[in-house]
Write a protein that holds these residues in place. Sequence first.
Motif, PDB file in Angstrom:
ATOM      1  N   ARG A 149       0.843  -1.204   0.000  1.00  0.00           N
ATOM      2  CA  ARG A 149       0.000   0.000   0.000  1.00  0.00           C
ATOM      3  C   ARG A 149       0.875   1.251   0.000  1.00  0.00           C
ATOM      4  NH1 ARG A 149      -4.455  -0.859   4.605  1.00  0.00           N
ATOM      5  NH2 ARG A 149      -2.730  -1.840   5.679  1.00  0.00           N
ATOM      6  N   LEU A 150       0.415   2.264  -0.705  1.00  0.00           N
ATOM      7  CA  LEU A 150       1.235   3.435  -0.987  1.00  0.00           C
ATOM      8  C   LEU A 150       0.787   4.642  -0.175  1.00  0.00           C
ATOM      9  CD1 LEU A 150       3.333   5.003  -2.794  1.00  0.00           C
ATOM     10  CD2 LEU A 150       1.391   5.490  -4.294  1.00  0.00           C
ATOM     11  N   VAL A 151       1.772   5.372   0.355  1.00  0.00           N
ATOM     12  CA  VAL A 151       1.570   6.693   0.956  1.00  0.00           C
ATOM     13  C   VAL A 151       2.626   7.600   0.343  1.00  0.00           C
ATOM     14  CG1 VAL A 151       1.576   8.080   3.045  1.00  0.00           C
ATOM     15  CG2 VAL A 151       0.671   5.749   3.104  1.00  0.00           C
ATOM     16  N   MET A 152       2.202   8.616  -0.404  1.00  0.00           N
ATOM     17  CA  MET A 152       3.128   9.541  -1.067  1.00  0.00           C
ATOM     18  C   MET A 152       2.762  10.954  -0.641  1.00  0.00           C
ATOM     19  SD  MET A 152       4.279   9.635  -5.063  1.00  0.00           S
ATOM     20  CE  MET A 152       2.580   9.635  -5.657  1.00  0.00           C
ATOM     21  N   LEU A 153       3.717  11.672  -0.090  1.00  0.00           N
ATOM     22  CA  LEU A 153       3.431  13.008   0.423  1.00  0.00           C
ATOM     23  C   LEU A 153       4.683  13.868   0.336  1.00  0.00           C
ATOM     24  CD1 LEU A 153       3.193  12.708   4.331  1.00  0.00           C
ATOM     25  CD2 LEU A 153       4.182  10.983   2.884  1.00  0.00           C
ATOM     26  N   GLY A 154       4.460  15.179   0.212  1.00  0.00           N
ATOM     27  CA  GLY A 154       5.566  16.121   0.125  1.00  0.00           C
ATOM     28  C   GLY A 154       5.189  17.352  -0.661  1.00  0.00           C
ATOM     29  N   ASP A 155       6.201  18.142  -0.983  1.00  0.00           N
ATOM     30  CA  ASP A 155       6.022  19.392  -1.710  1.00  0.00           C
ATOM     31  C   ASP A 155       6.210  19.106  -3.208  1.00  0.00           C
ATOM     32  OD1 ASP A 155       5.854  21.916  -2.651  1.00  0.00           O
ATOM     33  OD2 ASP A 155       7.576  22.722  -1.552  1.00  0.00           O
ATOM     34  N   PHE A 156       5.096  18.998  -3.953  1.00  0.00           N
ATOM     35  CA  PHE A 156       5.158  18.704  -5.385  1.00  0.00           C
ATOM     36  C   PHE A 156       5.286  19.964  -6.239  1.00  0.00           C
ATOM     37  CE2 PHE A 156       3.398  14.907  -3.591  1.00  0.00           C
ATOM     38  CZ  PHE A 156       3.807  13.876  -4.423  1.00  0.00           C
ATOM     39  N   ASN A 157       5.011  21.139  -5.632  1.00  0.00           N
ATOM     40  CA  ASN A 157       5.058  22.397  -6.373  1.00  0.00           C
ATOM     41  C   ASN A 157       4.256  22.319  -7.668  1.00  0.00           C
ATOM     42  OD1 ASN A 157       6.516  24.667  -5.162  1.00  0.00           O
ATOM     43  ND2 ASN A 157       8.208  23.201  -5.000  1.00  0.00           N
ATOM     44  N   SER A 158       3.044  21.810  -7.567  1.00  0.00           N
ATOM     45  CA  SER A 158       2.118  21.733  -8.699  1.00  0.00           C
ATOM     46  C   SER A 158       0.727  22.061  -8.190  1.00  0.00           C
ATOM     47  CB  SER A 158       2.138  20.337  -9.332  1.00  0.00           C
ATOM     48  OG  SER A 158       1.714  19.364  -8.392  1.00  0.00           O
ATOM     49  N   LYS A 159      -0.131  22.482  -9.090  1.00  0.00           N
ATOM     50  CA  LYS A 159      -1.496  22.861  -8.719  1.00  0.00           C
ATOM     51  C   LYS A 159      -2.484  22.022  -9.514  1.00  0.00           C
ATOM     52  CE  LYS A 159      -0.230  27.616  -7.556  1.00  0.00           C
ATOM     53  NZ  LYS A 159      -0.498  29.063  -7.773  1.00  0.00           N
ATOM     54  N   MET A 160      -3.444  21.425  -8.753  1.00  0.00           N
ATOM     55  CA  MET A 160      -4.481  20.596  -9.363  1.00  0.00           C
ATOM     56  C   MET A 160      -5.822  20.959  -8.740  1.00  0.00           C
ATOM     57  SD  MET A 160      -2.768  16.791  -9.537  1.00  0.00           S
ATOM     58  CE  MET A 160      -2.792  16.658  -7.745  1.00  0.00           C
ATOM     59  N   VAL A 161      -6.841  20.910  -9.549  1.00  0.00           N
ATOM     60  CA  VAL A 161      -8.184  21.185  -9.048  1.00  0.00           C
ATOM     61  C   VAL A 161      -8.600  20.101  -8.066  1.00  0.00           C
ATOM     62  CG1 VAL A 161     -10.597  21.421  -9.718  1.00  0.00           C
ATOM     63  CG2 VAL A 161      -8.813  22.446 -11.137  1.00  0.00           C
ATOM     64  N   MET A 162      -8.216  18.827  -8.324  1.00  0.00           N
ATOM     65  CA  MET A 162      -8.596  17.736  -7.436  1.00  0.00           C
ATOM     66  C   MET A 162      -7.932  17.832  -6.071  1.00  0.00           C
ATOM     67  SD  MET A 162      -6.360  14.477  -8.771  1.00  0.00           S
ATOM     68  CE  MET A 162      -7.126  14.486 -10.379  1.00  0.00           C
ATOM     69  N   ALA A 163      -6.851  18.650  -5.968  1.00  0.00           N
ATOM     70  CA  ALA A 163      -6.178  18.824  -4.688  1.00  0.00           C
ATOM     71  C   ALA A 163      -6.643  20.064  -3.945  1.00  0.00           C
ATOM     72  CB  ALA A 163      -4.670  18.895  -4.905  1.00  0.00           C
ATOM     73  N   GLY A 164      -7.570  20.837  -4.535  1.00  0.00           N
ATOM     74  CA  GLY A 164      -8.082  22.020  -3.862  1.00  0.00           C
ATOM     75  C   GLY A 164      -7.676  23.326  -4.464  1.00  0.00           C
ATOM     76  N   SER A 165      -6.847  23.305  -5.522  1.00  0.00           N
ATOM     77  CA  SER A 165      -6.450  24.549  -6.176  1.00  0.00           C
ATOM     78  C   SER A 165      -7.563  25.044  -7.093  1.00  0.00           C
ATOM     79  CB  SER A 165      -5.162  24.351  -6.974  1.00  0.00           C
ATOM     80  OG  SER A 165      -4.095  23.957  -6.127  1.00  0.00           O
ATOM     81  N   SER A 166      -7.500  26.336  -7.447  1.00  0.00           N
ATOM     82  CA  SER A 166      -8.530  26.917  -8.314  1.00  0.00           C
ATOM     83  C   SER A 166      -8.336  26.548  -9.783  1.00  0.00           C
ATOM     84  CB  SER A 166      -8.518  28.441  -8.163  1.00  0.00           C
ATOM     85  OG  SER A 166      -7.239  28.971  -8.478  1.00  0.00           O
ATOM     86  N   TYR A 167      -7.164  26.062 -10.157  1.00  0.00           N
ATOM     87  CA  TYR A 167      -6.917  25.681 -11.545  1.00  0.00           C
ATOM     88  C   TYR A 167      -5.819  24.611 -11.545  1.00  0.00           C
ATOM     89  CZ  TYR A 167      -2.712  28.588 -11.278  1.00  0.00           C
ATOM     90  OH  TYR A 167      -1.510  29.124 -10.920  1.00  0.00           O
ATOM     91  N   THR A 168      -5.606  23.999 -12.701  1.00  0.00           N
ATOM     92  CA  THR A 168      -4.580  22.972 -12.888  1.00  0.00           C
ATOM     93  C   THR A 168      -3.536  23.492 -13.856  1.00  0.00           C
ATOM     94  OG1 THR A 168      -6.171  21.195 -12.508  1.00  0.00           O
ATOM     95  CG2 THR A 168      -4.118  20.610 -13.635  1.00  0.00           C
ATOM     96  N   ASN A 169      -2.279  23.588 -13.409  1.00  0.00           N
ATOM     97  CA  ASN A 169      -1.211  24.042 -14.294  1.00  0.00           C
ATOM     98  C   ASN A 169      -0.608  22.846 -15.037  1.00  0.00           C
ATOM     99  OD1 ASN A 169       0.226  22.784 -12.276  1.00  0.00           O
ATOM    100  ND2 ASN A 169       1.306  24.628 -11.593  1.00  0.00           N
ATOM    101  N   ARG A 170       0.468  23.068 -15.789  1.00  0.00           N
ATOM    102  CA  ARG A 170       1.041  22.010 -16.626  1.00  0.00           C
ATOM    103  C   ARG A 170       1.666  20.908 -15.758  1.00  0.00           C
ATOM    104  NH1 ARG A 170       4.569  24.772 -21.299  1.00  0.00           N
ATOM    105  NH2 ARG A 170       4.493  22.596 -22.023  1.00  0.00           N
ATOM    106  N   ARG A 171       2.301  21.297 -14.672  1.00  0.00           N
ATOM    107  CA  ARG A 171       2.811  20.283 -13.760  1.00  0.00           C
ATOM    108  C   ARG A 171       1.671  19.473 -13.143  1.00  0.00           C
ATOM    109  NH1 ARG A 171       7.751  22.593 -10.087  1.00  0.00           N
ATOM    110  NH2 ARG A 171       9.185  23.204 -11.764  1.00  0.00           N
ATOM    111  N   GLY A 172       0.618  20.176 -12.756  1.00  0.00           N
ATOM    112  CA  GLY A 172      -0.531  19.478 -12.179  1.00  0.00           C
ATOM    113  C   GLY A 172      -1.165  18.499 -13.151  1.00  0.00           C
ATOM    114  N   GLN A 173      -1.145  18.830 -14.448  1.00  0.00           N
ATOM    115  CA  GLN A 173      -1.711  17.917 -15.441  1.00  0.00           C
ATOM    116  C   GLN A 173      -0.877  16.642 -15.543  1.00  0.00           C
ATOM    117  OE1 GLN A 173      -4.683  18.365 -17.068  1.00  0.00           O
ATOM    118  NE2 GLN A 173      -4.321  16.221 -17.638  1.00  0.00           N
ATOM    119  N   ILE A 174       0.462  16.795 -15.486  1.00  0.00           N
ATOM    120  CA  ILE A 174       1.334  15.607 -15.524  1.00  0.00           C
ATOM    121  C   ILE A 174       1.106  14.736 -14.305  1.00  0.00           C
ATOM    122  CG2 ILE A 174       3.739  14.848 -15.521  1.00  0.00           C
ATOM    123  CD1 ILE A 174       4.415  17.393 -17.056  1.00  0.00           C
TER     124      ILE A 174
END
Length: 356
Positions: free
Chosen positions: A59-84
């Motif tokens: 079972r996986l637990v992955m956490l840390g500073d990804f420096n990306s923005k995703m709508v599914m994570a609570g950000s208002s938009y998804t940038n190119r890093r967030g899309q990857i």
Amino acid sequence: MVINHNIHWRLRFRGRGVVTLENETVMIVGVYVSPNIELAEYTRFVDILQGLITNSPKRLVMLGDFNSKMVMAGSSYTNRRGQILSDLLETTGCHCVNDVTPTYVARGHQSVLDLTILDNRWKSEQYDWMVLLDDIASDHHATILDLRDTNFERVEYPPLPSFSAEQIELIVNRTADRLKYRQQQTPEALSNIIKQEIDRVASNVARRRNVYWWTTEIGNMKQELQSLRRRKQRLLRNGREDYQDIARRYIETRRALNRAIKKRKRECWNNLCSKLDTDPCGQAYRIVTKKFSRRLPILDKANAEMHVARLFPSMIADDSGPTPCESRRFTIDELQLAAKSLALKKTLDRTESLQR
């Protein structure tokens, strides 16, 4: 990230911006991605994460500073890093547990950069997640993930030795002295030297011996007494009404402990006396001889002179013996004449021996 050290974790992988720990059932991946890297490098980094996820059956637990923005994570938009990163989650079947709570606050700007990602084998009742909004002197808020029902393999470690301030200073000074003479001062070398010096000092720490009447039952009673004393003080401090009940139990337990100690002392004394005839040089003999003083007696002047006179008697002069003759000076001629006569005497003695 705080790890419970009572659980046996093994280091599986360490790379640039990623470290992986695992035990029998869970794999934890710690992540940091610099905000200054190019998109191609970010893609290669996500590929490394995908390889770690797909090659592990745990079972996986992955956490840390990804420096990306995703709508599914609570950000208002998804940038190119967030899309990857979103493509990675969709491919591996993982999901992000973040809500709209910001994890990064700087100069009035808020965003969700610190992510916590779990695979689909985790159920919602098996974990709790939250953001600690207290000030920790950082522009990132701490995230807390509490895992439950994981069937971790727990390991009982031996108690660590306690050192005084002087012993800690001794360990530090010895470590510094040994590092001066090493050509390669690596973190692994420093860890090894510190461990060796701790073991060296710990081996010289005098271990406290139990008293002769100590037993496991008495130890358990003492622990119970200490627990009741702490509960009594806590209830008294909080003004609880059930303080009297705990105080009564504390007094009864203390009396029982005193009776048990006295009984054990009588048993040890009777056992010691019963072995005097069968083992005269045993424990009783050692206890008594330890009470004797081992210091040498101090002699006064009269006794010291008496012993010296007995060991070193004085020589009495005898007037009836011959008196030593007085020596006189001689000249060089007399010395040469004596040498010639001595040589002539040796030649005559040798000639007489050959004629015989």
